[in-house]
Design a protein around this motif. Structure first.
Motif, PDB file in Angstrom:
ATOM      1  N   TYR A 177       0.818  -1.220   0.000  1.00  0.00           N
ATOM      2  CA  TYR A 177       0.000   0.000   0.000  1.00  0.00           C
ATOM      3  C   TYR A 177       0.849   1.267   0.000  1.00  0.00           C
ATOM      4  CZ  TYR A 177      -3.744  -3.256   1.158  1.00  0.00           C
ATOM      5  OH  TYR A 177      -4.642  -4.293   1.140  1.00  0.00           O
ATOM      6  N   PHE A 178       2.110   1.157  -0.459  1.00  0.00           N
ATOM      7  CA  PHE A 178       2.939   2.358  -0.526  1.00  0.00           C
ATOM      8  C   PHE A 178       2.314   3.373  -1.483  1.00  0.00           C
ATOM      9  CE2 PHE A 178       6.579   4.864  -2.078  1.00  0.00           C
ATOM     10  CZ  PHE A 178       7.054   5.322  -0.854  1.00  0.00           C
ATOM     11  N   HIS A 179       1.745   2.850  -2.570  1.00  0.00           N
ATOM     12  CA  HIS A 179       0.964   3.687  -3.477  1.00  0.00           C
ATOM     13  C   HIS A 179      -0.510   3.356  -3.252  1.00  0.00           C
ATOM     14  CE1 HIS A 179       4.554   5.026  -5.558  1.00  0.00           C
ATOM     15  NE2 HIS A 179       4.945   3.767  -5.662  1.00  0.00           N
ATOM     16  N   PRO A 180      -1.376   4.365  -3.053  1.00  0.00           N
ATOM     17  CA  PRO A 180      -2.796   4.113  -2.776  1.00  0.00           C
ATOM     18  C   PRO A 180      -3.441   3.250  -3.851  1.00  0.00           C
ATOM     19  CG  PRO A 180      -2.271   6.419  -2.446  1.00  0.00           C
ATOM     20  CD  PRO A 180      -1.063   5.808  -3.089  1.00  0.00           C
ATOM     21  N   ARG A 181      -4.336   2.382  -3.412  1.00  0.00           N
ATOM     22  CA  ARG A 181      -5.040   1.502  -4.346  1.00  0.00           C
ATOM     23  C   ARG A 181      -6.493   1.367  -3.919  1.00  0.00           C
ATOM     24  NH1 ARG A 181      -2.038  -4.136  -3.812  1.00  0.00           N
ATOM     25  NH2 ARG A 181      -3.869  -4.899  -4.923  1.00  0.00           N
ATOM     26  N   SER A 182      -7.315   0.958  -4.843  1.00  0.00           N
ATOM     27  CA  SER A 182      -8.749   0.810  -4.581  1.00  0.00           C
ATOM     28  C   SER A 182      -9.069  -0.648  -4.282  1.00  0.00           C
ATOM     29  CB  SER A 182      -9.545   1.289  -5.802  1.00  0.00           C
ATOM     30  OG  SER A 182     -10.928   1.076  -5.618  1.00  0.00           O
ATOM     31  N   GLU A 183      -9.898  -0.876  -3.247  1.00  0.00           N
ATOM     32  CA  GLU A 183     -10.312  -2.234  -2.883  1.00  0.00           C
ATOM     33  C   GLU A 183     -11.790  -2.257  -2.537  1.00  0.00           C
ATOM     34  OE1 GLU A 183      -6.197  -4.066  -0.905  1.00  0.00           O
ATOM     35  OE2 GLU A 183      -7.983  -3.770   0.319  1.00  0.00           O
ATOM     36  N   GLU A 184     -12.450  -3.326  -2.918  1.00  0.00           N
ATOM     37  CA  GLU A 184     -13.833  -3.559  -2.498  1.00  0.00           C
ATOM     38  C   GLU A 184     -13.802  -4.202  -1.120  1.00  0.00           C
ATOM     39  OE1 GLU A 184     -16.738  -2.835  -3.936  1.00  0.00           O
ATOM     40  OE2 GLU A 184     -15.829  -1.889  -5.699  1.00  0.00           O
ATOM     41  N   ARG A 185     -14.455  -3.566  -0.161  1.00  0.00           N
ATOM     42  CA  ARG A 185     -14.382  -4.043   1.216  1.00  0.00           C
ATOM     43  C   ARG A 185     -15.714  -3.883   1.940  1.00  0.00           C
ATOM     44  NH1 ARG A 185     -10.088  -5.370   4.361  1.00  0.00           N
ATOM     45  NH2 ARG A 185      -8.147  -5.672   3.213  1.00  0.00           N
ATOM     46  N   ILE A 186     -15.826  -4.658   3.025  1.00  0.00           N
ATOM     47  CA  ILE A 186     -16.945  -4.528   3.961  1.00  0.00           C
ATOM     48  C   ILE A 186     -16.423  -3.835   5.207  1.00  0.00           C
ATOM     49  CG2 ILE A 186     -18.590  -5.780   5.423  1.00  0.00           C
ATOM     50  CD1 ILE A 186     -18.431  -8.082   3.355  1.00  0.00           C
ATOM     51  N   PHE A 187     -17.193  -2.891   5.733  1.00  0.00           N
ATOM     52  CA  PHE A 187     -16.820  -2.198   6.965  1.00  0.00           C
ATOM     53  C   PHE A 187     -17.935  -2.324   7.987  1.00  0.00           C
ATOM     54  CE2 PHE A 187     -13.834  -0.242   4.103  1.00  0.00           C
ATOM     55  CZ  PHE A 187     -12.710  -0.023   4.890  1.00  0.00           C
ATOM     56  N   MET A 188     -17.531  -2.552   9.227  1.00  0.00           N
ATOM     57  CA  MET A 188     -18.471  -2.564  10.350  1.00  0.00           C
ATOM     58  C   MET A 188     -18.012  -1.553  11.389  1.00  0.00           C
ATOM     59  SD  MET A 188     -19.304  -5.489  13.237  1.00  0.00           S
ATOM     60  CE  MET A 188     -20.310  -6.589  12.251  1.00  0.00           C
ATOM     61  N   PHE A 189     -18.908  -0.655  11.772  1.00  0.00           N
ATOM     62  CA  PHE A 189     -18.660   0.263  12.880  1.00  0.00           C
ATOM     63  C   PHE A 189     -19.379  -0.307  14.090  1.00  0.00           C
ATOM     64  CE2 PHE A 189     -17.088   2.804   9.574  1.00  0.00           C
ATOM     65  CZ  PHE A 189     -16.403   3.893  10.113  1.00  0.00           C
ATOM     66  N   GLU A 236     -15.314   2.572  20.300  1.00  0.00           N
ATOM     67  CA  GLU A 236     -15.785   2.025  19.022  1.00  0.00           C
ATOM     68  C   GLU A 236     -14.658   1.249  18.336  1.00  0.00           C
ATOM     69  OE1 GLU A 236     -18.548   4.074  15.812  1.00  0.00           O
ATOM     70  OE2 GLU A 236     -16.471   4.754  15.549  1.00  0.00           O
ATOM     71  N   ILE A 237     -15.040   0.147  17.683  1.00  0.00           N
ATOM     72  CA  ILE A 237     -14.092  -0.630  16.889  1.00  0.00           C
ATOM     73  C   ILE A 237     -14.542  -0.589  15.434  1.00  0.00           C
ATOM     74  CG2 ILE A 237     -12.864  -2.819  16.626  1.00  0.00           C
ATOM     75  CD1 ILE A 237     -13.883  -3.662  19.349  1.00  0.00           C
ATOM     76  N   VAL A 238     -13.629  -0.234  14.556  1.00  0.00           N
ATOM     77  CA  VAL A 238     -13.920  -0.266  13.125  1.00  0.00           C
ATOM     78  C   VAL A 238     -13.266  -1.520  12.555  1.00  0.00           C
ATOM     79  CG1 VAL A 238     -13.788   0.951  10.929  1.00  0.00           C
ATOM     80  CG2 VAL A 238     -13.919   2.259  13.066  1.00  0.00           C
ATOM     81  N   ILE A 239     -14.094  -2.395  11.995  1.00  0.00           N
ATOM     82  CA  ILE A 239     -13.637  -3.689  11.497  1.00  0.00           C
ATOM     83  C   ILE A 239     -13.860  -3.738   9.988  1.00  0.00           C
ATOM     84  CG2 ILE A 239     -13.840  -6.190  11.774  1.00  0.00           C
ATOM     85  CD1 ILE A 239     -15.520  -5.322  14.394  1.00  0.00           C
ATOM     86  N   THR A 240     -12.946  -4.372   9.287  1.00  0.00           N
ATOM     87  CA  THR A 240     -13.086  -4.492   7.842  1.00  0.00           C
ATOM     88  C   THR A 240     -12.784  -5.912   7.384  1.00  0.00           C
ATOM     89  OG1 THR A 240     -12.367  -3.588   5.702  1.00  0.00           O
ATOM     90  CG2 THR A 240     -10.698  -3.719   7.433  1.00  0.00           C
ATOM     91  N   TRP A 241     -13.393  -6.288   6.260  1.00  0.00           N
ATOM     92  CA  TRP A 241     -13.150  -7.584   5.625  1.00  0.00           C
ATOM     93  C   TRP A 241     -12.931  -7.377   4.127  1.00  0.00           C
ATOM     94  CZ3 TRP A 241     -16.854  -6.881   9.329  1.00  0.00           C
ATOM     95  CH2 TRP A 241     -16.922  -7.777  10.407  1.00  0.00           C
ATOM     96  N   LYS A 242     -12.071  -8.168   3.546  1.00  0.00           N
ATOM     97  CA  LYS A 242     -12.128  -8.320   2.104  1.00  0.00           C
ATOM     98  C   LYS A 242     -13.476  -8.965   1.793  1.00  0.00           C
ATOM     99  CE  LYS A 242      -7.152  -8.878   1.356  1.00  0.00           C
ATOM    100  NZ  LYS A 242      -6.085  -9.795   0.893  1.00  0.00           N
ATOM    101  N   ILE A 243     -14.036  -8.652   0.646  1.00  0.00           N
ATOM    102  CA  ILE A 243     -15.386  -9.134   0.336  1.00  0.00           C
ATOM    103  C   ILE A 243     -15.495 -10.651   0.495  1.00  0.00           C
ATOM    104  CG2 ILE A 243     -17.149  -9.365  -1.457  1.00  0.00           C
ATOM    105  CD1 ILE A 243     -16.978  -6.560  -0.405  1.00  0.00           C
ATOM    106  N   LYS A 244     -14.536 -11.402  -0.053  1.00  0.00           N
ATOM    107  CA  LYS A 244     -14.642 -12.865  -0.006  1.00  0.00           C
ATOM    108  C   LYS A 244     -14.572 -13.389   1.422  1.00  0.00           C
ATOM    109  CE  LYS A 244      -9.714 -13.890  -0.711  1.00  0.00           C
ATOM    110  NZ  LYS A 244      -8.724 -14.657  -1.517  1.00  0.00           N
ATOM    111  N   ASN A 245     -13.762 -12.739   2.275  1.00  0.00           N
ATOM    112  CA  ASN A 245     -13.665 -13.176   3.672  1.00  0.00           C
ATOM    113  C   ASN A 245     -14.906 -12.815   4.465  1.00  0.00           C
ATOM    114  OD1 ASN A 245     -11.104 -14.241   3.309  1.00  0.00           O
ATOM    115  ND2 ASN A 245     -10.042 -12.393   3.960  1.00  0.00           N
ATOM    116  N   GLY A 246     -15.496 -11.667   4.165  1.00  0.00           N
ATOM    117  CA  GLY A 246     -16.700 -11.247   4.879  1.00  0.00           C
ATOM    118  C   GLY A 246     -17.922 -12.052   4.512  1.00  0.00           C
TER     119      GLY A 246
END
Length: 362
Positions: A177-189, A236-246
């Motif tokens: 991630y040294f250079h910004p990249r786009s990812e599809e992700r799930i986020f839970m607050f 608060e905990i902010v949790i994320t998953w890659k789509i396939k893992n979520g």
């Protein structure tokens, strides 16, 4: 036997430690032989038969050493360091290392002596003599200090890995991630209900202990459901998953359900210790996020994008609709089959959004 994700992760770390230590032992042996040859010295097992026997025994010893050491590091030391003093964890590691080093050296020497014993003296006498020669040699001191350094480096690596989260250290080292990249992700607050009231009741110091215990108790659930902890923000905990893992095994939904069940089971413990029982509310959303390294002095991996703002806004609606969990239609659309029973709540306009969002709960 079916292993949990958490147990698989632990054994994966044990295998990583074992393989690393074996590779280090082989490289170290090759280096020693090269240096000795450079200065005109013979290695002590210089004949081909003796060397091959020694090499195989040495490699097997470090497979055993790495596996036993890895089990101890992952299932005891890492646990100790996570929940107690780092310094004590390192000290216990060094003490156990000393014990294991002496025991495994005795075992390794036994097989080495057995492989070269010519029968002219008693095996026991030859074995004791080999141990005496080794334990009072420069080689023993050098190897002892070298592997103490390897163990300490292993523990520090695990500490850094815990600091950034499982798998994040590798991303830093590889510059993913040294250079910004786009990812599809799930986020839970994931937000603690009634935190202000609880804080006023408990006082600052006891409330902080309360939060520490809650976060400690729910962490195994997050790991078990392959959640990545992005941030702790107050209570608060902010949790994320890659789509396939979520999506796999409904991990992103099960995460909240399992946390809710866990805290309900631990209710008597919290009631006795703090006089209150923690409950969470959560908002889930999926979408595209930009991820990259940020900062110079305290570098971190950061996410940004509308998906995070929307997930936070969804979570803020839980009290309004009297539910503990809300998720968007985008989350529901990730599950083609009916993995869980979703109930439509309402189509709402979220702050900062130009289009209404359909919200669901369980």
């Amino acid at each position: 036997m079916k292993f949990s994700n958490l147990l698989k992760r632990k054994f994966s770390t044990v295998i990583w430690i074992t393989m690393s230590w074996v590779i280090i032992s082989i490289v170290q042996l090759a280096y020693e032989m090269t240096i000795l040859k450079e200065y005109g010295f013979e290695y002590r097992w210089s004949n081909s038969d003796g060397f091959m026997s020694y090499f195989l025994i040495n490699t097997f010893a470090f497979v055993l050493n790495g596996f036993i050491g890895g089990l101890f590091v992952v299932f005891f030391l890492q646990y100790w360091i996570r929940y107690r003093s780092y310094g004590l964890g390192l000290l216990y590691g060094i003490i156990i290392y000393i014990i294991l080093f002496f025991l495994l050296t005795c075992v390794q020497t036994y097989f080495v002596v057995h492989s070269i014993w010519d029968g002219t003296t008693s095996f026991y006498a030859a074995y004791i003599k080999a141990l005496e020669d080794y334990f009072f040699s420069y080689e023993f001191v050098r190897l002892f200090l070298f592997w103490l350094f390897v163990l300490t480096s292993t523990l520090i690596t695990l500490l850094i890995n815990d600091k950034y989260g499982p798998g994040e250290l590798k991303k830093f080292l590889l510059g993913k991630y040294f250079h910004p990249r786009s990812e599809e992700r799930i986020f839970m607050f994931l937000d603690l209900k009634g935190s202000t009231t609880i804080a006023e009741k408990l006082g600052e110091h006891k409330y902080f202990s309360f939060i520490q215990k809650v976060f400690k108790d729910v962490t195994p659930v997050l790991l078990e459901t392959k959640g990545e902890i992005y941030q702790y923000v107050g209570d608060e905990i902010v949790i994320t998953w890659k789509i396939k893992n979520g999506v796999k095994n409904s991990n992103c939904i099960r995460c909240f359900q399992n946390i809710k069940k866990l805290l309900a089971d631990l209710a008597p413990v919290y009631e006795a210790q703090f006089g209150v029982v923690p409950e969470f509310k959560a908002g889930l959303h999926a979408g595209k996020a930009i991820v990259g390294e940020i900062g110079i002095i305290k570098r971190d991996i950061a996410y940004s994008g509308d998906v995070l703002n929307t997930a936070a806004r969804i979570q803020s609606k839980c009290n309004e609709f009297g539910v503990s969990l809300l998720f968007s239609e985008d989350i529901l659309g990730l599950f083609p089959a009916a993995h869980f029973s979703a109930k439509f709540i309402e189509k709402v306009m979220l702050r900062g959004k130009s289009k209404a969002v359909n919200l669901y709960s369980l």
